[in-house]
Design a protein around this motif. Structure first.
Motif, PDB file in Angstrom:
ATOM      1  N   UNK A 150      42.921  49.113  40.784  1.00 54.31           N
ATOM      2  CA  UNK A 150      42.309  49.279  42.105  1.00 54.31           C
ATOM      3  C   UNK A 150      43.335  49.152  43.226  1.00 54.31           C
ATOM      4  N   UNK A 151      43.069  49.873  44.309  1.00 57.73           N
ATOM      5  CA  UNK A 151      43.934  49.767  45.474  1.00 57.73           C
ATOM      6  C   UNK A 151      43.715  48.426  46.169  1.00 57.73           C
ATOM      7  N   UNK A 152      44.766  47.947  46.802  1.00 59.24           N
ATOM      8  CA  UNK A 152      44.699  46.656  47.495  1.00 59.24           C
ATOM      9  C   UNK A 152      43.657  46.684  48.599  1.00 59.24           C
ATOM     10  N   UNK A 153      43.537  47.804  49.268  1.00 61.07           N
ATOM     11  CA  UNK A 153      42.495  48.007  50.268  1.00 61.07           C
ATOM     12  C   UNK A 153      42.172  49.492  50.304  1.00 61.07           C
ATOM     13  N   UNK A 154      41.178  49.866  51.081  1.00 55.96           N
ATOM     14  CA  UNK A 154      40.705  51.253  51.074  1.00 55.96           C
ATOM     15  C   UNK A 154      41.798  52.247  51.465  1.00 55.96           C
ATOM     16  N   UNK A 155      42.580  51.902  52.493  1.00 53.07           N
ATOM     17  CA  UNK A 155      43.605  52.823  52.991  1.00 53.07           C
ATOM     18  C   UNK A 155      44.998  52.475  52.491  1.00 53.07           C
ATOM     19  N   UNK A 156      45.079  51.602  51.488  1.00 52.09           N
ATOM     20  CA  UNK A 156      46.379  51.177  50.971  1.00 52.09           C
ATOM     21  C   UNK A 156      46.817  52.082  49.823  1.00 52.09           C
ATOM     22  N   UNK A 157      48.148  52.175  49.642  1.00 50.18           N
ATOM     23  CA  UNK A 157      48.699  52.907  48.496  1.00 50.18           C
ATOM     24  C   UNK A 157      49.122  51.953  47.391  1.00 50.18           C
ATOM     25  N   UNK A 158      49.117  50.670  47.686  1.00 56.58           N
ATOM     26  CA  UNK A 158      49.506  49.652  46.707  1.00 56.58           C
ATOM     27  C   UNK A 158      48.333  49.354  45.780  1.00 56.58           C
TER      28      UNK A 158
ATOM     29  N   UNK B 142      47.118  48.154  31.994  1.00 55.04           N
ATOM     30  CA  UNK B 142      47.618  49.108  32.981  1.00 55.04           C
ATOM     31  C   UNK B 142      48.787  48.486  33.721  1.00 55.04           C
ATOM     32  N   UNK B 143      49.900  49.187  33.735  1.00 51.28           N
ATOM     33  CA  UNK B 143      51.093  48.721  34.443  1.00 51.28           C
ATOM     34  C   UNK B 143      51.619  49.846  35.312  1.00 51.28           C
ATOM     35  N   UNK B 144      52.701  49.558  36.029  1.00 51.27           N
ATOM     36  CA  UNK B 144      53.305  50.583  36.894  1.00 51.27           C
ATOM     37  C   UNK B 144      53.864  51.725  36.086  1.00 51.27           C
ATOM     38  N   UNK B 145      54.090  51.510  34.793  1.00 49.14           N
ATOM     39  CA  UNK B 145      54.637  52.556  33.940  1.00 49.14           C
ATOM     40  C   UNK B 145      53.578  53.223  33.085  1.00 49.14           C
ATOM     41  N   UNK B 146      52.336  52.716  33.074  1.00 52.39           N
ATOM     42  CA  UNK B 146      51.297  53.255  32.202  1.00 52.39           C
ATOM     43  C   UNK B 146      49.940  53.177  32.896  1.00 52.39           C
TER      44      UNK B 146
ATOM     45  N   UNK C  81      41.173  57.963  42.762  1.00 51.04           N
ATOM     46  CA  UNK C  81      42.120  58.508  43.719  1.00 51.04           C
ATOM     47  C   UNK C  81      43.341  59.120  43.074  1.00 51.04           C
ATOM     48  N   UNK C  82      43.188  59.604  41.831  1.00 55.03           N
ATOM     49  CA  UNK C  82      44.303  60.224  41.121  1.00 55.03           C
ATOM     50  C   UNK C  82      43.736  61.314  40.217  1.00 55.03           C
ATOM     51  N   UNK C  83      44.346  62.499  40.258  1.00 55.79           N
ATOM     52  CA  UNK C  83      43.817  63.631  39.509  1.00 55.79           C
ATOM     53  C   UNK C  83      43.801  63.372  38.008  1.00 55.79           C
TER      54      UNK C  83
END
Length: 512
Positions: free
Chosen positions: A334-342, A324-328, A258-260
């Protein structure tokens, strides 16, 4: 009268000699020009090396193409299994930690061929990979081990996202059928690797989303690597980008994360790299396309080395590549759920590939959680991470970009994802990461013919190129020296033999 004729003949000889000297000057001038062109060609361009690299391009019927289709060397895979030795004590509550014992190696010879090959006019080729594994040494495949039940844990991970009624139905189904509903299984290693019969797997194959994605008849933790791979890979064949993967199944993106940036497909399969890149930018980071992980792995230049008696460039996989961190590289989490952004990132030193494996809760790391977070060792005993034994690297030929030697070491782990009301996970805690196997893929024993070819391609090419360079330099010096000498000789001859004024008048009177 005779005197006048002799003077005329002398003038004619002088004129002819002058023409010959001029001809020599032109010849020496042309030789000097050619020597300058040769000098520039061998000293200021890569024409000689480009002519050699041209033979590396994958063209139909060429030797390099045939070797690429059926590599003459096989990859040796040393596989180690984590045997769980205190499952009963753990399930009864006597032991608070699970104990593992490394069992192995189980040594296999991996053979690779590239089939269904189609060359395209835009200097790309599309193909499929076919692999086979043959046990050659080490411990016997008949040896029994106690291992986590990957199928059951995968089903539990899938069921936790179902609604309450479907979870109840799933529980009744698992309880009612004669399934292996224990969190741990005792299996022969051969079946654990390449396939064993399980009713839960038979049910999964009938599930529409998985029906086309499970080509093997039995479930095995390595069964997906054996046989013809369904993925069609398209890669470049020219020396500028030789081996670089362009598309997989017609797509330039994985469409997984879900990220280019994280979804983009690039890198090579690890067997060869663009030779121009290796020659011109040896310190640059190179990338291997790890299709099983749905991502690229960066290998950073470390030092010059020797492998099989050949000078090489060593590139090493960074110790934090699976962090993998929020900065790298947070897009790999993986996303918390299918429609989640977290996004939820696993502990440092681990990489969640469940999105790449149909939701199977699999985690990749270095062996024994080398360079991993301390929390990974709090629930497991028996792990002994060592840098020299558990890191990964690749040695490349300095001119050709071919892999001369490699040690690729990865560990496959299972994440426990408990579902509310599901009684099948025992005392395992939610979020626990259980080591399954680790693989040491070795490529360092080249056939003598290949070794000699690579050896000559380094030393002989260097010697020939140096010889041509110095010969062209000597040619420039000699040709210009000869040209200058000829010009000086012509000038001196013209001054010494120029006819006097009286001689010219006598000849003119005779003509009258």
């Amino acid at each position: 009268m005779e005197e006048k004729k002799s003077i005329a003949r002398a003038i004619e000889r002088l004129t002819g000699g002058t023409q010959r000297r001029r001809g020599r000057c032109w010849a020496y001038g042309l030789a000097a020009l050619l020597s300058v062109v040769t000098f520039v060609l061998f000293w200021c361009t890569n024409a000689f090396r480009d002519a050699i690299l041209w033979n590396l391009e994958l063209r139909n019927g060429s030797r390099s193409f045939l070797l690429w289709q059926r590599p003459p060397v096989g990859l040796q895979s040393n596989i180690y299994v984590f045997n769980y030795t205190n499952v009963r004590e753990f399930e009864s509550g006597i032991a608070r930690k699970l104990k593992v014992q490394e069992v192995g190696p189980f040594v296999y010879r991996e053979s690779l061929s590239r089939t269904n090959v189609h060359l395209h006019e835009n200097r790309t080729v599309t193909y499929q990979e076919k692999r086979s594994f043959q046990w050659i040494s080490g411990l016997s495949e008949r040896q029994n081990v106690v291992v986590p039940n990957v199928l059951l844990m995968s089903a539990l991970a899938y069921s936790r996202d179902l609604n309450y009624l479907l979870q109840i139905g799933f529980t009744m189904m698992v309880t009612g059928l004669k399934l292996r509903a224990n969190p741990f299984l005792e299996l022969p290693v051969g079946e654990y690797f390449w396939g064993y019969e399980d009713e839960l797997f038979e049910m999964a194959k009938r599930f529409p989303p998985l029906k086309q994605s499970l080509p093997y008849d039995k479930f095995g933790i390595l069964a997906f690597r054996n046989g013809l791979n369904a993925d069609r890979i398209t890669m470049y064949t020219g020396t500028d980008d030789l081996g670089s993967i362009q598309r997989i199944n017609g797509h330039e993106s994985y469409r997984i994360w879900g990220d280019e940036k994280c979804d983009r497909i690039y890198g090579t399969d690890g067997s060869m790299f663009p030779p121009n890149l290796i020659q011109q930018q040896p310190n640059a980071t190179i990338y291997v396309n790890a299709k099983e992980f749905c991502r690229q792995l960066p290998f950073r230049y470390e030092r010059r080395s020797f492998s099989n008696g050949i000078p090489t460039l060593r590139y090493k996989l960074p110790s934090n590549v699976f962090t993998s961190t929020s900065n790298k590289d947070s897009c790999f989490c993986p996303k918390e759920s299918y429609d989640s952004v977290t996004r939820i990132c696993p502990p440092a030193g681990t990489f969640n590939i469940s999105a790449c494996k149909f939701g199977t809760p699999l985690i990749v790391s270095f062996p024994h959680f080398y360079s991993g977070d301390e929390s990974l060792f709090q629930k497991i005993e028996g792990l002994t991470p060592q840098q020299d034994r558990h890191e990964s690297y690749v040695d490349l030929h300095t001119h050709l970009g071919f892999t001369v030697a490699t040690r690729m070491r990865f560990q496959l782990n299972l994440e426990v994802r408990k579902a509310v009301g599901m009684p099948f996970s025992g005392n395992l805690e939610d979020g626990s990461i259980l080591p399954l196997i680790w693989v040491d893929m070795v490529f360092d024993d080249l056939p003598e013919s290949i070794r000699q070819t690579l050896y000559l391609s380094h030393y002989l090419v260097n010697a020939v190129e140096a010889g041509l360079q110095w010969c062209s330099l000597i040619g420039v010096v000699v040709s210009f020296g000869a040209l200058l000498a000829a010009l000086r000789n012509q000038e001196e001859s013209n001054n010494a033999t120029k006819p006097t004024t009286t001689d010219r008048r006598t000849v003119e009177l005779d003509r009258l």
